[in-house]
Design a protein around this motif. Structure first.
Motif, PDB file in Angstrom:
ATOM      1  N   PHE A 107      27.037 -19.812 -25.420  1.00 44.72           N
ATOM      2  CA  PHE A 107      28.147 -19.289 -26.212  1.00 44.72           C
ATOM      3  C   PHE A 107      27.740 -19.202 -27.682  1.00 44.72           C
ATOM      4  O   PHE A 107      27.009 -20.054 -28.181  1.00 44.72           O
ATOM      5  CB  PHE A 107      29.393 -20.179 -26.057  1.00 44.72           C
ATOM      6  N   CYS A 108      28.240 -18.168 -28.345  1.00 45.30           N
ATOM      7  CA  CYS A 108      27.874 -17.931 -29.734  1.00 45.30           C
ATOM      8  C   CYS A 108      28.368 -19.079 -30.616  1.00 45.30           C
ATOM      9  O   CYS A 108      29.534 -19.459 -30.561  1.00 45.30           O
ATOM     10  CB  CYS A 108      28.455 -16.604 -30.212  1.00 45.30           C
ATOM     11  N   GLU A 109      27.436 -19.596 -31.434  1.00 44.85           N
ATOM     12  CA  GLU A 109      27.746 -20.703 -32.329  1.00 44.85           C
ATOM     13  C   GLU A 109      28.773 -20.300 -33.390  1.00 44.85           C
ATOM     14  O   GLU A 109      29.538 -21.124 -33.872  1.00 44.85           O
ATOM     15  CB  GLU A 109      26.469 -21.115 -33.062  1.00 44.85           C
ATOM     16  N   ALA A 110      28.760 -19.039 -33.758  1.00 43.68           N
ATOM     17  CA  ALA A 110      29.612 -18.599 -34.865  1.00 43.68           C
ATOM     18  C   ALA A 110      30.999 -18.160 -34.395  1.00 43.68           C
ATOM     19  O   ALA A 110      31.992 -18.507 -35.006  1.00 43.68           O
ATOM     20  CB  ALA A 110      28.929 -17.462 -35.632  1.00 43.68           C
ATOM     21  N   CYS A 111      31.066 -17.372 -33.304  1.00 41.28           N
ATOM     22  CA  CYS A 111      32.365 -16.825 -32.930  1.00 41.28           C
ATOM     23  C   CYS A 111      32.814 -17.259 -31.533  1.00 41.28           C
ATOM     24  O   CYS A 111      33.940 -16.979 -31.132  1.00 41.28           O
ATOM     25  CB  CYS A 111      32.354 -15.297 -33.032  1.00 41.28           C
ATOM     26  N   GLY A 112      31.927 -17.911 -30.777  1.00 38.84           N
ATOM     27  CA  GLY A 112      32.338 -18.484 -29.506  1.00 38.84           C
ATOM     28  C   GLY A 112      32.318 -17.570 -28.298  1.00 38.84           C
ATOM     29  O   GLY A 112      32.624 -18.006 -27.195  1.00 38.84           O
ATOM     30  N   VAL A 113      31.939 -16.308 -28.461  1.00 33.71           N
ATOM     31  CA  VAL A 113      31.898 -15.413 -27.294  1.00 33.71           C
ATOM     32  C   VAL A 113      30.664 -15.719 -26.436  1.00 33.71           C
ATOM     33  O   VAL A 113      29.729 -16.409 -26.871  1.00 33.71           O
ATOM     34  CB  VAL A 113      31.877 -13.909 -27.684  1.00 33.71           C
ATOM     35  N   GLU A 114      30.684 -15.199 -25.201  1.00 33.55           N
ATOM     36  CA  GLU A 114      29.530 -15.363 -24.320  1.00 33.55           C
ATOM     37  C   GLU A 114      28.347 -14.577 -24.887  1.00 33.55           C
ATOM     38  O   GLU A 114      28.481 -13.396 -25.206  1.00 33.55           O
ATOM     39  CB  GLU A 114      29.883 -14.844 -22.921  1.00 33.55           C
ATOM     40  N   LEU A 128      23.340 -17.270 -31.175  1.00 29.77           N
ATOM     41  CA  LEU A 128      24.319 -16.331 -31.716  1.00 29.77           C
ATOM     42  C   LEU A 128      24.408 -15.100 -30.822  1.00 29.77           C
ATOM     43  O   LEU A 128      23.416 -14.703 -30.212  1.00 29.77           O
ATOM     44  CB  LEU A 128      23.912 -15.883 -33.127  1.00 29.77           C
ATOM     45  N   CYS A 129      25.591 -14.504 -30.736  1.00 30.87           N
ATOM     46  CA  CYS A 129      25.729 -13.238 -30.024  1.00 30.87           C
ATOM     47  C   CYS A 129      25.069 -12.140 -30.863  1.00 30.87           C
ATOM     48  O   CYS A 129      24.735 -12.352 -32.029  1.00 30.87           O
ATOM     49  CB  CYS A 129      27.195 -12.924 -29.762  1.00 30.87           C
ATOM     50  N   VAL A 130      24.900 -10.968 -30.261  1.00 24.81           N
ATOM     51  CA  VAL A 130      24.195  -9.892 -30.955  1.00 24.81           C
ATOM     52  C   VAL A 130      24.865  -9.561 -32.289  1.00 24.81           C
ATOM     53  O   VAL A 130      24.196  -9.406 -33.314  1.00 24.81           O
ATOM     54  CB  VAL A 130      24.126  -8.623 -30.076  1.00 24.81           C
ATOM     55  N   ASP A 131      26.199  -9.488 -32.282  1.00 26.98           N
ATOM     56  CA  ASP A 131      26.925  -9.117 -33.508  1.00 26.98           C
ATOM     57  C   ASP A 131      26.700 -10.125 -34.627  1.00 26.98           C
ATOM     58  O   ASP A 131      26.408  -9.756 -35.767  1.00 26.98           O
ATOM     59  CB  ASP A 131      28.427  -9.002 -33.229  1.00 26.98           C
ATOM     60  N   CYS A 132      26.858 -11.409 -34.308  1.00 29.39           N
ATOM     61  CA  CYS A 132      26.697 -12.437 -35.335  1.00 29.39           C
ATOM     62  C   CYS A 132      25.258 -12.509 -35.810  1.00 29.39           C
ATOM     63  O   CYS A 132      24.989 -12.765 -36.980  1.00 29.39           O
ATOM     64  CB  CYS A 132      27.151 -13.788 -34.812  1.00 29.39           C
ATOM     65  N   LYS A 133      24.322 -12.277 -34.884  1.00 25.72           N
ATOM     66  CA  LYS A 133      22.909 -12.290 -35.247  1.00 25.72           C
ATOM     67  C   LYS A 133      22.615 -11.165 -36.239  1.00 25.72           C
ATOM     68  O   LYS A 133      21.978 -11.373 -37.269  1.00 25.72           O
ATOM     69  CB  LYS A 133      22.068 -12.118 -33.977  1.00 25.72           C
TER      70      LYS A 133
END
Ligand SMILES: [Zn+2]
Length: 145
Positions: A107-114, A128-133
């Motif tokens: 799960f994304c450390e920043a926003c929590g999504v898968e 991180l998810c792609v967006d947060c990365k």
């Protein structure tokens, strides 16, 4: 370091996970899949570290010629950097294995999504998810990286 020594990595050879329809994200099987990848990768890296250390030990020769010495020092520094990189990566892998043990993986450390199975297979230590990365990379660039 001879490029010829580079073996095929577990990251190129593992069998991609195929979730069943409706399968829960990061269930036991998925966690086991990633634990296996990370443990194999870790083993691989530790063997590489061993090789780097051996190189460093073998390289301690005294050359009379300053040019030879300079070349040797360059190789030495390169290997030290490699070793440093390997050590950091190992630390990251260990932390990731911990997060699997704590059922906190994927799960994304920043926003929590898968983060997603395919992305994690490409980069098992991703936090991180792609967006947060993408966002964090943009920020890094703006900070003058
Ligand atoms: Zn995110």
């Amino acid at each position: 370091m001879a490029v010829a020594e580079k073996q095929e990595s577990v990251l190129d050879t593992f069998k991609p996970y195929e979730p069943a329809p409706g399968e829960e994200y990061m269930n036991e099987q998925q966690l086991a899949h990633f634990r296996h990848i990370l443990l194999s990768w870790k083993k691989e890296l530790m063997e590489e570290v061993d090789r780097t250390v051996r190189h460093l030990q073998e390289d301690v020769n005294n050359y009379a010629d300053p040019a030879d010495r300079a070349t040797q020092e360059e190789g030495f520094n390169l290997e030290l950097r490699t070793r440093d990189r390997e050590r950091k990566l190992l630390k990251k892998i260990n932390e990731t294995i911990d997060s699997i043990d704590e059922d906190d993986y994927g799960f994304c450390e920043a926003c929590g999504v898968e983060i997603g199975i395919r992305r994690l297979e490409a980069r098992p230590t991703a936090t991180l998810c792609v967006d947060c990365k993408t966002l964090s990379e943009l920020k890094e660039k703006q900070l003058g990286g």
